[in-house]
Design an enzyme around this catalytic site. Structure first.
Site, PDB file in Angstrom:
ATOM      1  N   LYS A 178       0.791  -1.027   0.011  1.00 40.15           N
ATOM      2  CA  LYS A 178       0.118   0.176   0.105  1.00 40.15           C
ATOM      3  C   LYS A 178       0.756   1.192   0.200  1.00 40.15           C
ATOM      4  O   LYS A 178       1.596   1.598   1.056  1.00 40.15           O
ATOM      5  CB  LYS A 178      -0.995   0.040   1.255  1.00 40.15           C
ATOM      6  CG  LYS A 178      -2.059   1.085   1.048  1.00 40.15           C
ATOM      7  CD  LYS A 178      -2.937   1.128   2.318  1.00 40.15           C
ATOM      8  CE  LYS A 178      -4.186   2.300   2.170  1.00 40.15           C
ATOM      9  NZ  LYS A 178      -3.604   3.438   1.797  1.00 40.15           N
ATOM     10  N   ARG A 191      -4.093   8.335  -5.044  1.00 38.96           N
ATOM     11  CA  ARG A 191      -4.794   7.457  -5.769  1.00 38.96           C
ATOM     12  C   ARG A 191      -4.977   8.214  -7.367  1.00 38.96           C
ATOM     13  O   ARG A 191      -5.460   9.154  -7.412  1.00 38.96           O
ATOM     14  CB  ARG A 191      -6.261   7.291  -5.162  1.00 38.96           C
ATOM     15  CG  ARG A 191      -6.986   6.039  -5.855  1.00 38.96           C
ATOM     16  CD  ARG A 191      -6.819   4.651  -5.715  1.00 38.96           C
ATOM     17  NE  ARG A 191      -7.634   3.763  -6.216  1.00 38.96           N
ATOM     18  CZ  ARG A 191      -8.658   2.998  -5.648  1.00 38.96           C
ATOM     19  NH1 ARG A 191      -8.712   3.409  -4.404  1.00 38.96           N
ATOM     20  NH2 ARG A 191      -9.269   2.046  -6.217  1.00 38.96           N
ATOM     21  N   LYS A 197      -7.421  -3.112   3.814  1.00 40.81           N
ATOM     22  CA  LYS A 197      -5.981  -2.641   3.963  1.00 40.81           C
ATOM     23  C   LYS A 197      -5.623  -2.897   5.551  1.00 40.81           C
ATOM     24  O   LYS A 197      -6.470  -3.018   6.598  1.00 40.81           O
ATOM     25  CB  LYS A 197      -6.311  -1.036   3.725  1.00 40.81           C
ATOM     26  CG  LYS A 197      -7.343  -0.343   4.559  1.00 40.81           C
ATOM     27  CD  LYS A 197      -7.453   1.155   4.158  1.00 40.81           C
ATOM     28  CE  LYS A 197      -8.624   1.673   4.911  1.00 40.81           C
ATOM     29  NZ  LYS A 197      -8.937   3.097   4.743  1.00 40.81           N
TER      30      LYS A 197
END
Length: 523
Positions: free
Chosen positions: A221, A226, A382
């Site tokens: 991650k 994004r 996540k």
């Protein structure tokens, strides 16, 4: 519930306020949807984008670049009676957005526009408009509620409305089509039209996430931004998570995607800046690249983790294992590192490697799952390290909606024993949070804080810095907003350190402890 008139009628802001009040005071999802649907059903069709933008706290003009300080300086006395229409607010927002970057005189012009708008609003409407402008609308009227309300208002199948909203990326477009009775199943994925990104749930560990999902890939991650990238007839465009067009600000990424094989593409990924050693720079450094006047010295890198369209076909309904195979053929070395596994310990090892490499954590993804645009489910999970610190409450803001009458949003500070950022032995503010506050906690702090009050404003009670609260954070970032140069990321309340769990403010964590979490600044 059908639209009573194809034209509908203009709505007053007061009507929106009443509905938002109704939405926030009830816990019933059905009641929330019904209240929103009634308002949508009577709204003029061409004003639906305005209404939906205000319901979600996301005006159609986007961010207006106005902070609390500017709003407070322009705040007039509230109007005695409601008269302001939604289209009046929309027109003012359009005028404000036109002043961005206009140079000399823009500050005066913005103050004039704000003053004229807010002078027509009673206090409750001023509060709503203010919170929309600064991006702090927390009414419970979230995307999913409003989406389902659109279906109810215009008697459209819920599944079709949800899918059309996901694929179009614009709920207002779907609402207008539904209001006209147009078929929604014709609204699909279109290269060049951004879609809402798929979102991830959370888990306490990578092992727990793999145990929940089963067959999975464990991805790094990245602590970046994004980015959704489209290529249509050779022309590349890029959008942020909030669907803001940043194409002109990411020329190196446009150039990269231009070299990928094939035709039209829709790619999902993360962009970040790297230091000379190849390690990721802090999130704030990456985000600075998206500023309108940002310097371009720091080169952006991109790592893609999904493909939604390629080879002339949509891939969102295909399992991740197939999308990943297509992505690797297209993006090659620009695919984010991931490890396929069903072994919880292997997932933990990947998590440790990601953290050691300077990344934010991992995302565990079901290898069999389709791409659920705009949805947060259990197919992506996540995992990030959680830090907890003992901080001091400096003030609390009065809540609104369901929290009306309760002290809610907390101002948090760290000790500054040497007075590096203020008075010796004082406290330095690091941010605010309303997360993690149960009804019991809200009730307690509302009763207690006025007993140690030092002063107050219309919306905030400032208190003696004696109450310690344990705060969980995902990390910190550099900030020019606070004197200590650091701000908390994703802060939430774990518990108050009072009573049997008591801790004196003199033992709270220091500003230096929090600043130590900051990565080294770039050269």
């Amino acid at each position: 519930m059908t639209h009573p008139d194809v034209r509908g009628r203009q709505l007053l802001v007061a009507e929106l306020v009443r509905v938002l009040d109704a939405v926030t005071v009830t816990r019933s999802r059905t009641a929330k949807i019904a209240a929103i649907a009634e308002l949508l059903a009577v709204c003029a069709i061409d004003e639906l984008p305005v209404l939906i933008g205000l319901l979600l706290g996301k005006p159609r003009q986007g961010r207006l670049g106005i902070g609390y300080r500017s709003l407070q300086s322009a705040m007039p006395e509230p109007a005695a009676a409601p008269s302001l229409a939604l289209i009046d607010v929309d027109a003012a927002f359009t005028a404000l957005s036109a002043t961005v970057g206009t140079g000399s005189g823009s500050t005066t012009r913005r103050a004039q526009i704000l003053g004229e708008l807010l002078a027509r609003a009673p206090a409750v409407e001023q509060e709503l408009i203010t919170r929309v402008i600064v991006g702090e609308v927390r009414t419970g009227a979230l995307q999913g509620l409003v989406t389902d309300a659109v279906a109810r208002a215009f008697e459209a199948p819920v599944a079709q409305v949800r899918r059309a909203a996901m694929l179009s990326g614009h709920l207002a477009v779907v609402a207008i089509a539904a209001a006209h009775g147009d078929p929604l199943d014709t609204i699909g994925l279109v290269p060049g039209v951004p879609v809402l990104p798929m979102l991830a749930a959370s888990a306490p560990s990578a092992a727990a996430a793999v145990e929940q999902i089963g067959g999975a890939v464990v991805e790094y991650k990245l602590d970046g931004a994004r980015l959704q990238v489209h290529r249509v007839a050779g022309v590349v465009s890029a959008w942020t998570r909030s669907l803001a067009d940043v194409t002109e600000r990411v020329p190196e990424l446009v150039e990269l995607v231009s070299t990928f094989p094939g035709g039209d593409l829709i790619l999902d990924g993360e962009t970040l800046t790297l230091d000379e050693s190849g390690a990721p720079r802090p999130f704030a450094d990456t985000m600075s690249r998206f500023g309108a006047r940002a310097a371009r010295e720091a080169s952006l890198q991109v790592q893609f983790f999904d493909v939604l369209h390629a080879g002339g076909r949509d891939l969102i309904d295909e399992p991740l294992r197939e999308r990943r195979a297509v992505l690797e053929q297209i993006a090659g070395a620009a695919v984010v590192r991931s490890v396929p596994t069903t072994d919880p310990e292997a997932a933990e090892q990947t998590f440790r490697e990601a953290i050691a490499a300077g990344h934010e954590g991992v995302i565990v993804k079901s290898i069999d799952a389709p791409y659920a645009a705009g949805r947060r489910g259990s197919d992506w999970i996540k995992v990030k390290p959680v830090h907890t610190y003992d901080l001091v409450v400096l003030a609390a803001e009065w809540g609104y909606g369901r929290r009306s009458g309760w002290l809610s949003n907390l101002h948090l500070g760290a000790r500054d024993p040497d007075g590096r950022f203020g008075e010796p032995g004082g406290f330095v503010m690091l941010g605010k949070t309303f997360k993690g506050l149960t009804d019991e906690i809200l009730r307690w702090q509302t009763e207690y804080f006025p007993q140690i009050e030092t002063r107050r404003t219309a919306g905030t009670v400032f208190i003696e810095p004696t109450t310690v609260v344990e705060i969980a954070i995902d990390g910190v970032q550099r900030s020019s907003r606070y004197p200590g140069g650091v701000a908390l990321r994703f802060a939430r309340v774990k518990r108050y350190r009072v009573g049997d769990e008591g801790k004196p403010a003199a033992e709270a964590d220091t500003i230096d402890t929090l600043r130590a979490l900051l990565p080294e600044p770039p050269d």
